[in-house]
Design a protein around this motif. Structure first.
Motif, PDB file in Angstrom:
ATOM      1  N   GLY A  35       0.773  -1.232   0.000  1.00  0.00           N
ATOM      2  CA  GLY A  35       0.000   0.000   0.000  1.00  0.00           C
ATOM      3  C   GLY A  35       0.805   1.282   0.000  1.00  0.00           C
ATOM      4  O   GLY A  35       0.432   2.215  -0.689  1.00  0.00           O
ATOM      5  N   ASP A  36       1.909   1.352   0.774  1.00  0.00           N
ATOM      6  CA  ASP A  36       2.674   2.592   0.812  1.00  0.00           C
ATOM      7  C   ASP A  36       3.383   2.840  -0.510  1.00  0.00           C
ATOM      8  O   ASP A  36       3.649   3.962  -0.891  1.00  0.00           O
ATOM      9  N   ILE A  37       3.712   1.723  -1.166  1.00  0.00           N
ATOM     10  CA  ILE A  37       4.427   1.802  -2.434  1.00  0.00           C
ATOM     11  C   ILE A  37       3.499   1.250  -3.502  1.00  0.00           C
ATOM     12  O   ILE A  37       2.899   0.192  -3.312  1.00  0.00           O
ATOM     13  N   PRO A  38       3.343   1.961  -4.624  1.00  0.00           N
ATOM     14  CA  PRO A  38       2.431   1.461  -5.658  1.00  0.00           C
ATOM     15  C   PRO A  38       2.867   0.105  -6.188  1.00  0.00           C
ATOM     16  O   PRO A  38       4.059  -0.179  -6.318  1.00  0.00           O
ATOM     17  N   THR A  39       1.876  -0.766  -6.460  1.00  0.00           N
ATOM     18  CA  THR A  39       2.198  -2.104  -6.944  1.00  0.00           C
ATOM     19  C   THR A  39       2.222  -2.146  -8.468  1.00  0.00           C
ATOM     20  O   THR A  39       2.847  -3.009  -9.049  1.00  0.00           O
ATOM     21  N   LYS A  40       1.482  -1.188  -9.073  1.00  0.00           N
ATOM     22  CA  LYS A  40       1.419  -1.160 -10.540  1.00  0.00           C
ATOM     23  C   LYS A  40       2.093   0.112 -11.042  1.00  0.00           C
ATOM     24  O   LYS A  40       2.241   1.070 -10.276  1.00  0.00           O
ATOM     25  N   PRO A  41       2.475   0.126 -12.314  1.00  0.00           N
ATOM     26  CA  PRO A  41       3.091   1.339 -12.851  1.00  0.00           C
ATOM     27  C   PRO A  41       2.125   2.523 -12.771  1.00  0.00           C
ATOM     28  O   PRO A  41       0.916   2.352 -12.864  1.00  0.00           O
ATOM     29  N   LYS A  42       2.711   3.690 -12.598  1.00  0.00           N
ATOM     30  CA  LYS A  42       1.921   4.914 -12.456  1.00  0.00           C
ATOM     31  C   LYS A  42       1.149   5.181 -13.750  1.00  0.00           C
ATOM     32  O   LYS A  42       1.727   5.197 -14.830  1.00  0.00           O
ATOM     33  N   PRO A  43      -0.189   5.378 -13.676  1.00  0.00           N
ATOM     34  CA  PRO A  43      -0.948   5.654 -14.904  1.00  0.00           C
ATOM     35  C   PRO A  43      -0.685   7.083 -15.400  1.00  0.00           C
ATOM     36  O   PRO A  43      -0.186   7.929 -14.656  1.00  0.00           O
ATOM     37  N   ALA A  44      -1.045   7.332 -16.637  1.00  0.00           N
ATOM     38  CA  ALA A  44      -0.828   8.663 -17.209  1.00  0.00           C
ATOM     39  C   ALA A  44      -1.845   9.662 -16.666  1.00  0.00           C
ATOM     40  O   ALA A  44      -2.975   9.287 -16.343  1.00  0.00           O
ATOM     41  N   ALA A  45      -1.420  10.913 -16.551  1.00  0.00           N
ATOM     42  CA  ALA A  45      -2.293  11.957 -16.000  1.00  0.00           C
ATOM     43  C   ALA A  45      -3.187  12.534 -17.082  1.00  0.00           C
ATOM     44  O   ALA A  45      -2.985  13.645 -17.565  1.00  0.00           O
ATOM     45  N   THR A  46      -4.181  11.773 -17.495  1.00  0.00           N
ATOM     46  CA  THR A  46      -5.096  12.209 -18.551  1.00  0.00           C
ATOM     47  C   THR A  46      -6.145  13.165 -17.974  1.00  0.00           C
ATOM     48  O   THR A  46      -6.343  13.201 -16.758  1.00  0.00           O
ATOM     49  N   PRO A  47      -6.848  13.930 -18.821  1.00  0.00           N
ATOM     50  CA  PRO A  47      -7.923  14.808 -18.328  1.00  0.00           C
ATOM     51  C   PRO A  47      -8.999  14.024 -17.561  1.00  0.00           C
ATOM     52  O   PRO A  47      -9.559  14.535 -16.602  1.00  0.00           O
ATOM     53  N   GLU A  48      -9.263  12.770 -17.982  1.00  0.00           N
ATOM     54  CA  GLU A  48     -10.260  11.956 -17.275  1.00  0.00           C
ATOM     55  C   GLU A  48      -9.796  11.662 -15.852  1.00  0.00           C
ATOM     56  O   GLU A  48     -10.567  11.721 -14.898  1.00  0.00           O
ATOM     57  N   MET A  49      -8.493  11.331 -15.744  1.00  0.00           N
ATOM     58  CA  MET A  49      -7.921  11.050 -14.422  1.00  0.00           C
ATOM     59  C   MET A  49      -8.053  12.284 -13.531  1.00  0.00           C
ATOM     60  O   MET A  49      -8.417  12.188 -12.365  1.00  0.00           O
ATOM     61  N   LEU A  50      -7.766  13.452 -14.079  1.00  0.00           N
ATOM     62  CA  LEU A  50      -7.854  14.696 -13.323  1.00  0.00           C
ATOM     63  C   LEU A  50      -9.282  14.979 -12.876  1.00  0.00           C
ATOM     64  O   LEU A  50      -9.512  15.388 -11.734  1.00  0.00           O
ATOM     65  N   ALA A  51     -10.252  14.734 -13.787  1.00  0.00           N
ATOM     66  CA  ALA A  51     -11.656  14.985 -13.447  1.00  0.00           C
ATOM     67  C   ALA A  51     -12.089  14.077 -12.304  1.00  0.00           C
ATOM     68  O   ALA A  51     -12.776  14.507 -11.370  1.00  0.00           O
ATOM     69  N   LYS A  52     -11.664  12.818 -12.368  1.00  0.00           N
ATOM     70  CA  LYS A  52     -12.009  11.885 -11.286  1.00  0.00           C
ATOM     71  C   LYS A  52     -11.336  12.311  -9.987  1.00  0.00           C
ATOM     72  O   LYS A  52     -11.914  12.229  -8.916  1.00  0.00           O
ATOM     73  N   GLY A  53     -10.072  12.751 -10.134  1.00  0.00           N
ATOM     74  CA  GLY A  53      -9.332  13.230  -8.963  1.00  0.00           C
ATOM     75  C   GLY A  53     -10.023  14.408  -8.310  1.00  0.00           C
ATOM     76  O   GLY A  53     -10.067  14.520  -7.086  1.00  0.00           O
ATOM     77  N   LYS A  54     -10.594  15.258  -9.123  1.00  0.00           N
ATOM     78  CA  LYS A  54     -11.288  16.440  -8.601  1.00  0.00           C
ATOM     79  C   LYS A  54     -12.489  16.029  -7.753  1.00  0.00           C
ATOM     80  O   LYS A  54     -12.734  16.580  -6.674  1.00  0.00           O
ATOM     81  N   THR A  55     -13.248  15.033  -8.224  1.00  0.00           N
ATOM     82  CA  THR A  55     -14.413  14.555  -7.473  1.00  0.00           C
ATOM     83  C   THR A  55     -13.981  13.932  -6.142  1.00  0.00           C
ATOM     84  O   THR A  55     -14.599  14.184  -5.103  1.00  0.00           O
ATOM     85  N   ILE A  56     -12.916  13.144  -6.198  1.00  0.00           N
ATOM     86  CA  ILE A  56     -12.430  12.524  -4.950  1.00  0.00           C
ATOM     87  C   ILE A  56     -11.972  13.608  -3.982  1.00  0.00           C
ATOM     88  O   ILE A  56     -12.299  13.587  -2.797  1.00  0.00           O
TER      89      ILE A  56
END
Lengths: 539, 322
Positions: free
Chosen positions: A24-45
């Motif tokens: 948990g402290d360290i990501p297990t999967k590669p970091k995903p790309a910072a797409t506009p969709e990712m940002l929009a979801k991040g904003k809601t969270i």
């Protein structure tokens, strides 16, 4: 059917193994790309989970922020305390991932790792919110400030914890003058004058002996990283140039050796002693007696509520003789506060009514958190009538039908040679404590403040003729609880920390009947053996 | 074949006893922990262990005494041991130590122990729960027509009223987003839809109701973060910064069997009257739950409850029809 069973078994094994690993402290999967969709979801969270503390615009001024110390981070200025990058630099995405995943101990920032909390955030969701948080500070989009250029990476793994390493670390602690701020014993008692951090809030120097409050982790690796990167926005520097990597590992091991491990005793056992209750702190009687560590919380039960308590643990010992019982209370407090200014006390009327702005106290605006303002103080509380069954007075000062006896010790009274400890009666938190008459005052106290720690002994006759006193009968479980105040943290009256009920028992010697029964057991068994052996020997 | 069996009766009895004891004492708690997924095992009560062992011994007794041959097989090694066939030293040690083991056991059973009194606590007591509150409906979850209309009017005028606690933060947002609608900081679908309808001039009741729900939820979450989070935690998992200080830990709302097993009127009653409002069977003296009707308005309490269920991803129990 058999196949299904094997599958089930495999699943169970897999499940039990995967939960055993603390990921948990360290990501297990590669970091995903910072797409506009990712940002929009991040904003809601961010809106749902973060904005109430960190503010809708990320300035650290959300509606809950005013009542917390340390305050939530202001994301707009790009200064982050906990990083793996050089002093003054931005954090990496992985640094932010770590903070969000495991939280910051001792602060309002809690873990958001879904493996730890049912409704936490998944790895992907954590990345989404990180990408959104980074939009608040323009520094993150500046290519020249790329944090990945200045990552601090130890060239070797840690030096294992050993006595030699700790010894070496101790020498480095002295030489590097860590004690100038953190104090000789590491209790954060080095600097008296008030200093402010880059955000303009008072600096509270870390007491490194309390691992549960070390924000970015209390393991050697975490401590090493703080020495190597410094803490941005505060006077804590990076020692990457002044100390060799090896020296930083030794120092980390030394700091680790100072960490206190609270015990998990549930009952305070008072041993019977011969002779007087020792009123000196060096007396071996105290060292030999049993210890209980009691956790305290901020007084958040009634207005004015206080969620920034300074004292969250008190270590208690007790001994008794035929006449008296004595308690030794010890707790960490970086400053000896022996002045009390009543005129600066908080007026609770402002925030006690329904619909008032908030019933919590703003630590930076409402409370005077300064030296030489309020006294340090501690109180031991007992029910007056011994409970029937498990029924007790409420732990917050009892109630009208179930009063409590409270022994209140005040540091300012002690140093001025007046009566330091007084017996009071409490009938609920709404009523002020009532001091008992002078002839009914039987408690005596002695105190010592040294190196960021108070020690107070309070004693009283075990039995008194006073009907408003708790009577200490041998062998009974007697509930007790604590109230504590750190004056320079602005604490007084109901701005305090408190514990719930614990038990103290005056241990009695084993009754003679027990020995008699045991003896019968031994003789009986021996008799049976003799009988069997004789029978077998007979042809 | 027969003689081999005879040799083994004593040891097979002993091994059976050990295995059964091992299962009851260690294997059951271990398996229970794996099944429940909880960080602690479910221990088998000592009386139950005793019961199982007595049953096992009875069964083994029946088994060994079933035939003369087996009884012989059981008795032989014991008698041989006592006679000293396996050496006098082990025999004397066992015979010497055994009485003291018994003595120690007697001491252990009879000597007084420091076990604090434990209380059985009923988490959801109903003895003093006012019956009329059973059917209480949240006025925030079920807003009146008037409330929805007022909200629509406010939204149309771009002047939605928020609780005073939030005004400063929303002001600051408004400053950096001057062209946005006052509800624009809520990045959820119902608000988007509602704002689009306002722009187009055809506001539907449904959209307005959903948007009002979002707005109330936002206020509830903020009130939760301010008032409840210090103990119950920002994930409603009962792990707030104050939680370790209370022996009776704050309730973890994400656990099954907490807020989803009660009707919302009950939750309202608990939030309003706090620990002090509990009957004795729920040990009110250990509860740190504040009496919130002293410091939060009725509306604030309902908003918090709405946010609490949403955050924990639970729904309240539906009141039974009478």
């Amino acid at each position: 059917m058999k196949k299904f069973f094997i599958l089930f078994l495999l699943f169970t094994i897999h499940y039990s193994l995967s939960t055993a690993v603390n990921a948990g402290d360290i990501p297990t999967k590669p970091k995903p790309a910072a797409t506009p969709e990712m940002l929009a979801k991040g904003k809601t969270i961010y809106f749902k989970r973060c904005s109430f503390c960190h503010g809708l615009i990320g300035d650290g001024n959300g509606p809950a922020a005013d009542f917390m110390d340390p305050r939530p981070r202001d994301f707009t200025i790009g200064t982050f305390k906990f990083r793996t990058t050089a002093s003054g630099e931005l954090p990496t995405d992985e640094d932010l991932f770590k903070t969000i995943s495991r939280g910051l101990s001792g602060t309002g920032m809690q873990a958001f790792d879904i493996d730890k909390i049912k409704n936490g955030l998944t790895e992907e969701e954590r990345w989404q919110v990180i990408y959104y948080i980074k939009t608040f500070a323009p520094e993150f989009s500046n290519k020249e400030l790329d944090p990945y250029k200045s990552i601090v990476k130890p060239s070797s793994s840690n030096i294992p914890f050993s006595k030699e390493s700790v010894e070496k670390g101790k020498v480095i602690f002295e030489k590097t003058k860590c004690w100038e701020c953190h104090g000789k014993g590491g209790k954060g008692d080095g600097v008296k004058e008030e200093r402010k951090d880059d955000w303009g809030f008072p600096i509270r120097i870390r007491n490194v002996t309390q691992p549960w409050k070390i924000k970015a982790g209390s393991e050697s690796e975490d401590i090493f990283m703080r020495f190597s990167t410094g803490i941005n926005g505060t006077p804590m520097p990076s020692f990457i140039d002044s100390l060799k990597e090896e020296e930083r590992w030794h120092l980390a091991n030394f700091i680790k050796s100072l960490q206190y491990k609270p015990n998990d005793q549930s009952v305070l056992k008072a041993k019977q002693i011969k002779g007087d209750i020792p009123m000196d702190f060096e007396n071996p009687v105290w060292a030999k007696s049993e210890v209980i560590d009691i956790r305290l919380a901020g007084q958040v039960i009634a207005a004015p509520r206080w969620q920034n308590p300074s004292i969250d643990m008190v270590t208690v010992r007790a001994v008794y003789n035929e006449k008296e019982i004595g308690f030794l209370l010890e707790w960490d407090d970086p400053f000896k506060d022996v002045i009390h200014n009543e005129s600066l006390e908080f007026d609770p009327k402002d925030i006690s009514s329904a619909g008032a702005y908030n019933s919590y106290v703003d630590p930076n605006k409402m409370a005077h958190r300064k030296l030489e303002t309020f006294r340090d103080s501690i109180a031991l509380q007992f029910p007056i009538k011994m409970p029937e069954g498990t029924k007790r007075p409420h732990f917050f000062r009892g109630d009208a039908g179930n009063p409590i006896n409270i022994w209140l010790w005040k540091a300012d009274m002690d140093v001025s040679g007046k009566t330091a400890v007084e017996e009071n009666i409490g009938t609920g938190f709404k009523q002020p404590l009532k001091v008992q008459d002078a002839k009914e005052q039987q408690v005596v106290a002695k105190s010592l403040w040294n190196g960021g720690r108070w020690k107070v002994i309070i004693k009283r006759p075990i039995l008194t003729p006073d009907k408003n006193d708790t009577q200490f009968e041998k062998g009974k479980f007697i509930p007790f609880s604590l109230n504590a105040w750190d004056g320079s943290n602005g604490e007084h009256n109901l701005l305090m920390s408190l514990s719930t009920w614990n038990y103290v028992i005056l241990e009695t010697s084993t009754p003679a009947t027990v020995w008699l029964w045991s003896l019968f057991g031994i003789i009986g068994m021996a008799g049976v053996e003799i009988w069997i052996v004789r029978r077998i020997k007979k042809p | 074949m027969g003689s081999k069996f005879k040799q083994g009766t004593f040891w097979s009895t002993v091994i059976t006893l050990i295995i059964i004891y091992g299962i009851v004492k260690f294997a059951i708690p271990f398996i229970s922990r794996k099944i429940t997924g909880m960080p602690f095992p479910l221990p088998v009560p000592s009386t139950l262990i005793l019961f199982y062992m007595v049953l096992t011994i009875a069964a083994l007794f029946l088994y060994t005494t079933f035939s003369e041959e087996r009884l012989e097989g059981f008795k032989r090694p014991v008698i041989d041991f006592i006679k000293g066939s396996y050496g006098m030293l082990p025999r004397n040690i066992v015979l010497g130590v055994l009485p003291f083991v018994v003595g120690w056991q007697v001491y252990d059973v009879t000597s007084p122990k420091v076990i604090p009194p434990t209380s059985i606590r009923i988490q959801h007591p109903s003895s003093n729960f006012p019956k009329k509150m059973e059917d209480l409906k949240s006025p925030i979850e079920n807003p009146s027509q008037d409330a929805i209309n007022t909200f629509i009017e406010q939204a149309k005028a771009n002047a939605v009223e928020f609780i005073p606690q939030l005004k400063a933060d929303i002001e600051r947002w408004k400053k950096t987003n001057p062209d946005n609608h006052i509800l624009g900081f809520i990045p959820t679908e119902p608000i988007d839809k509602f704002l689009k309808e306002i722009k187009a001039g055809n506001v539907t009741m449904e959209a307005a109701k959903s948007a009002l729900h979002e707005k109330n939820l936002f206020e509830g979450r903020a009130l939760y973060a301010m008032n409840c989070r210090p103990c119950h935690g920002d994930s409603a998992a009962g792990d707030g910064p104050m939680a370790d200080g209370f022996k009776l830990r704050p309730i973890n709302f994400t656990d099954n069997g907490t807020i989803e097993t009660i009707v919302e009127g009950y939750t309202f009653w608990r939030v309003s009257t706090g620990g002090l409002g509990l009957p004795p069977e729920a040990t009110p003296w250990d509860s740190a739950m504040p009496v919130w009707n002293l410091n939060l308005t009725e509306e604030e309490r309902w908003k918090i409850i709405m946010a609490e269920y949403d955050l924990a991803q639970k729904t309240p129990r539906i009141p039974e029809k009478h």
